[in-house]
Each structure stands twice: as C-alpha cells, then as structure tokens.
Design a protein around this motif. Structure first.
Motif, PDB file in Angstrom:
ATOM      1  N   VAL A  41       0.836  -1.164   0.067  1.00 35.79           N
ATOM      2  CA  VAL A  41       0.167  -0.204   0.026  1.00 35.79           C
ATOM      3  C   VAL A  41       0.808   1.444   0.123  1.00 35.79           C
ATOM      4  CG1 VAL A  41      -1.795   1.317   1.424  1.00 35.79           C
ATOM      5  CG2 VAL A  41      -1.842  -1.285   1.143  1.00 35.79           C
ATOM      6  N   LEU A  42       0.870   1.962  -1.002  1.00 36.61           N
ATOM      7  CA  LEU A  42       1.530   3.288  -1.007  1.00 36.61           C
ATOM      8  C   LEU A  42       0.734   4.522  -0.490  1.00 36.61           C
ATOM      9  CD1 LEU A  42       3.473   2.926  -4.534  1.00 36.61           C
ATOM     10  CD2 LEU A  42       4.384   2.621  -2.285  1.00 36.61           C
ATOM     11  N   SER A  43      -0.464   4.407  -0.695  1.00 34.67           N
ATOM     12  CA  SER A  43      -1.538   5.438  -0.441  1.00 34.67           C
ATOM     13  C   SER A  43      -2.993   4.748  -0.153  1.00 34.67           C
ATOM     14  CB  SER A  43      -1.207   6.633  -1.378  1.00 34.67           C
ATOM     15  OG  SER A  43      -2.298   6.382  -2.460  1.00 34.67           O
ATOM     16  N   ASP A  44      -3.755   5.783   0.139  1.00 38.53           N
ATOM     17  CA  ASP A  44      -5.230   5.265   0.183  1.00 38.53           C
ATOM     18  C   ASP A  44      -5.686   4.562  -1.330  1.00 38.53           C
ATOM     19  OD1 ASP A  44      -5.624   5.584   2.791  1.00 38.53           O
ATOM     20  OD2 ASP A  44      -6.251   7.714   2.466  1.00 38.53           O
ATOM     21  N   ALA A  45      -5.205   5.117  -2.493  1.00 39.29           N
ATOM     22  CA  ALA A  45      -5.422   5.102  -3.665  1.00 39.29           C
ATOM     23  C   ALA A  45      -4.552   4.192  -4.344  1.00 39.29           C
ATOM     24  CB  ALA A  45      -5.973   6.086  -4.410  1.00 39.29           C
ATOM     25  N   ILE A  46      -3.309   3.736  -4.069  1.00 39.90           N
ATOM     26  CA  ILE A  46      -2.273   3.311  -4.991  1.00 39.90           C
ATOM     27  C   ILE A  46      -1.690   2.152  -4.181  1.00 39.90           C
ATOM     28  CG2 ILE A  46      -0.046   3.586  -6.258  1.00 39.90           C
ATOM     29  CD1 ILE A  46      -0.741   6.825  -5.754  1.00 39.90           C
ATOM     30  N   ASN A  47      -1.875   0.945  -4.759  1.00 42.83           N
ATOM     31  CA  ASN A  47      -1.525  -0.276  -4.251  1.00 42.83           C
ATOM     32  C   ASN A  47      -0.522  -0.785  -5.433  1.00 42.83           C
ATOM     33  OD1 ASN A  47      -3.180  -0.414  -1.808  1.00 42.83           O
ATOM     34  ND2 ASN A  47      -4.432   0.109  -3.611  1.00 42.83           N
ATOM     35  N   VAL A  48       0.726  -1.522  -5.000  1.00 41.16           N
ATOM     36  CA  VAL A  48       1.723  -2.286  -5.667  1.00 41.16           C
ATOM     37  C   VAL A  48       1.418  -3.713  -5.431  1.00 41.16           C
ATOM     38  CG1 VAL A  48       3.757  -2.696  -6.531  1.00 41.16           C
ATOM     39  CG2 VAL A  48       3.178  -0.270  -5.922  1.00 41.16           C
ATOM     40  N   MET A  49       1.105  -4.514  -6.593  1.00 37.53           N
ATOM     41  CA  MET A  49       0.989  -5.971  -6.369  1.00 37.53           C
ATOM     42  C   MET A  49       2.282  -6.729  -6.801  1.00 37.53           C
ATOM     43  SD  MET A  49      -2.013  -6.230  -5.125  1.00 37.53           S
ATOM     44  CE  MET A  49      -2.054  -8.060  -4.642  1.00 37.53           C
ATOM     45  N   LEU A  50       3.027  -7.174  -5.930  1.00 39.25           N
ATOM     46  CA  LEU A  50       4.183  -7.994  -6.291  1.00 39.25           C
ATOM     47  C   LEU A  50       3.956  -9.297  -6.567  1.00 39.25           C
ATOM     48  CD1 LEU A  50       6.377  -6.150  -3.670  1.00 39.25           C
ATOM     49  CD2 LEU A  50       6.265  -5.575  -6.045  1.00 39.25           C
ATOM     50  N   LEU A  51       4.149  -9.732  -7.853  1.00 43.22           N
ATOM     51  CA  LEU A  51       3.648 -11.040  -8.238  1.00 43.22           C
ATOM     52  C   LEU A  51       5.027 -11.997  -8.553  1.00 43.22           C
ATOM     53  CD1 LEU A  51       0.600 -10.229 -10.090  1.00 43.22           C
ATOM     54  CD2 LEU A  51       0.812 -10.542  -7.749  1.00 43.22           C
ATOM     55  N   THR A  52       5.153 -13.273  -8.080  1.00 41.83           N
ATOM     56  CA  THR A  52       6.235 -13.775  -8.545  1.00 41.83           C
ATOM     57  C   THR A  52       5.887 -14.211 -10.200  1.00 41.83           C
ATOM     58  OG1 THR A  52       4.991 -15.903  -8.086  1.00 41.83           O
ATOM     59  CG2 THR A  52       6.459 -15.077  -6.414  1.00 41.83           C
ATOM     60  N   HIS A  53       7.034 -14.514 -10.915  1.00 39.13           N
ATOM     61  CA  HIS A  53       6.878 -14.897 -12.215  1.00 39.13           C
ATOM     62  C   HIS A  53       5.890 -15.971 -12.543  1.00 39.13           C
ATOM     63  CE1 HIS A  53      10.424 -12.639 -14.279  1.00 39.13           C
ATOM     64  NE2 HIS A  53      10.016 -11.823 -13.263  1.00 39.13           N
ATOM     65  N   ASP A  54       5.992 -16.964 -11.960  1.00 36.51           N
ATOM     66  CA  ASP A  54       4.752 -18.072 -11.962  1.00 36.51           C
ATOM     67  C   ASP A  54       3.504 -17.625 -11.839  1.00 36.51           C
ATOM     68  OD1 ASP A  54       6.769 -20.020 -12.656  1.00 36.51           O
ATOM     69  OD2 ASP A  54       6.871 -20.733 -10.815  1.00 36.51           O
ATOM     70  N   PHE A  55       3.258 -16.750 -10.853  1.00 33.51           N
ATOM     71  CA  PHE A  55       1.871 -16.439 -10.563  1.00 33.51           C
ATOM     72  C   PHE A  55       1.369 -15.243 -11.425  1.00 33.51           C
ATOM     73  CE2 PHE A  55      -1.081 -14.006  -7.534  1.00 33.51           C
ATOM     74  CZ  PHE A  55      -2.027 -14.912  -7.531  1.00 33.51           C
ATOM     75  N   TYR A  56       2.268 -14.333 -11.722  1.00 34.35           N
ATOM     76  CA  TYR A  56       1.911 -13.298 -12.765  1.00 34.35           C
ATOM     77  C   TYR A  56       1.553 -14.209 -14.061  1.00 34.35           C
ATOM     78  CZ  TYR A  56       2.541  -8.947 -15.268  1.00 34.35           C
ATOM     79  OH  TYR A  56       2.671  -7.904 -16.139  1.00 34.35           O
ATOM     80  N   LYS A  57       2.251 -15.230 -14.541  1.00 35.98           N
ATOM     81  CA  LYS A  57       1.906 -15.779 -15.753  1.00 35.98           C
ATOM     82  C   LYS A  57       0.523 -16.316 -16.137  1.00 35.98           C
ATOM     83  CE  LYS A  57       6.656 -17.295 -16.714  1.00 35.98           C
ATOM     84  NZ  LYS A  57       7.450 -18.461 -16.479  1.00 35.98           N
TER      85      LYS A  57
END
Length: 144
Positions: A41-57
C-alpha cells in the motif's frame, strides 16, 4: 468509494521486492499477501501488487519482459516537496534500487523530478510540482 489503482509487477524475489517497497515507505497488506504475492500500500488509492513470475503468468499469455533491458511503462508518484523527491530516490538506492536511471528534470520553481528503478528494473519517477503550476497546466511550463 473513489477509484483505486493496483499496479501488478512481475518480480523475481518476493522477499527482496517486499523489503524494497517497505523501505521506500510502502506498507505490506497481509490480507492480500502470501508466498506468491505481496500487496504494498503506497497510499489510500495506490497499491503495488508484487507477483512472482509463476503467479504473474496466470494473468497473461504474454512473455514477461525483463525490465532491466526493455521499457514498457514508467510509473510516476507525486511528492510533497523537492526534499521528499530526493529522500524517496535515496531510500530506493539504499534499499537495492538504482537512482536516476532517467534524467533529472529541474524546472525552476515549477517542477522537480527524479527517478529510480526497483531491483527488478521497474522504472518509477518521483515528481514535485508547484500547486499553482499544476492548476495552470501545460501553459505554466510554456511561460517558464
């Protein structure tokens, strides 16, 4: 509810990336984190989803780009001051990122911008803009 953005980034080392984003001021949200992904969570409106390569695929049939070698997007975050711009970039560099992969942009008292890359090469800009210049829009920069 106002709109939110969820930026999905493919990453190679979940623990390293989570630590990096926490070091630059993000907060890990445990409710949406596991051994394949972490929500930062970077702010109330901005979120970064960090996804492993296998999950991202699982979300796309396209190959995952190597952000160290090619660019697809530059992400930009606002900052409250020029000092905050510098502090964020320095935190990123200290946490294993790369400071200033793009040129600094200094437009006098109107705007100040620097950038960083995360450990996977994702390019972020941090921008401070004078409130009156932002209100006037592009014309403020043409007058400068």
């Amino acid at each position: 509810m106002s709109k939110m953005i969820f930026i999905n980034l493919p990453i190679t080392d979940l623990a390293r990336s989570t630590a990096f984003y926490e070091a630059i001021g993000g907060r890990k949200e445990p409710k949406f984190s596991n051994d394949q992904a972490a929500m930062i969570v970077l702010s109330d409106a901005i979120n970064v989803m960090l996804l492993t390569h296998d999950f991202y695929k699982g979300f796309t049939g396209k190959p995952i780009a190597d952000a160290h070698r090619s660019s697809q997007v530059i992400l930009a975050l606002s900052a409250d001051s020029t000092a905050n711009v510098d502090a964020t970039v320095e935190k990123a560099a200290s946490a294993g990122g790369k400071a200033d992969p793009g040129p600094r942009q200094e437009m006098g008292k109107l705007m100040y911008e620097r950038s960083f890359e995360d450990p996977d090469g994702h390019h972020w800009e941090v921008v401070w803009m004078d409130a009156s210049a932002a209100e006037r829009g592009a014309s403020a920069f043409e007058e400068a």
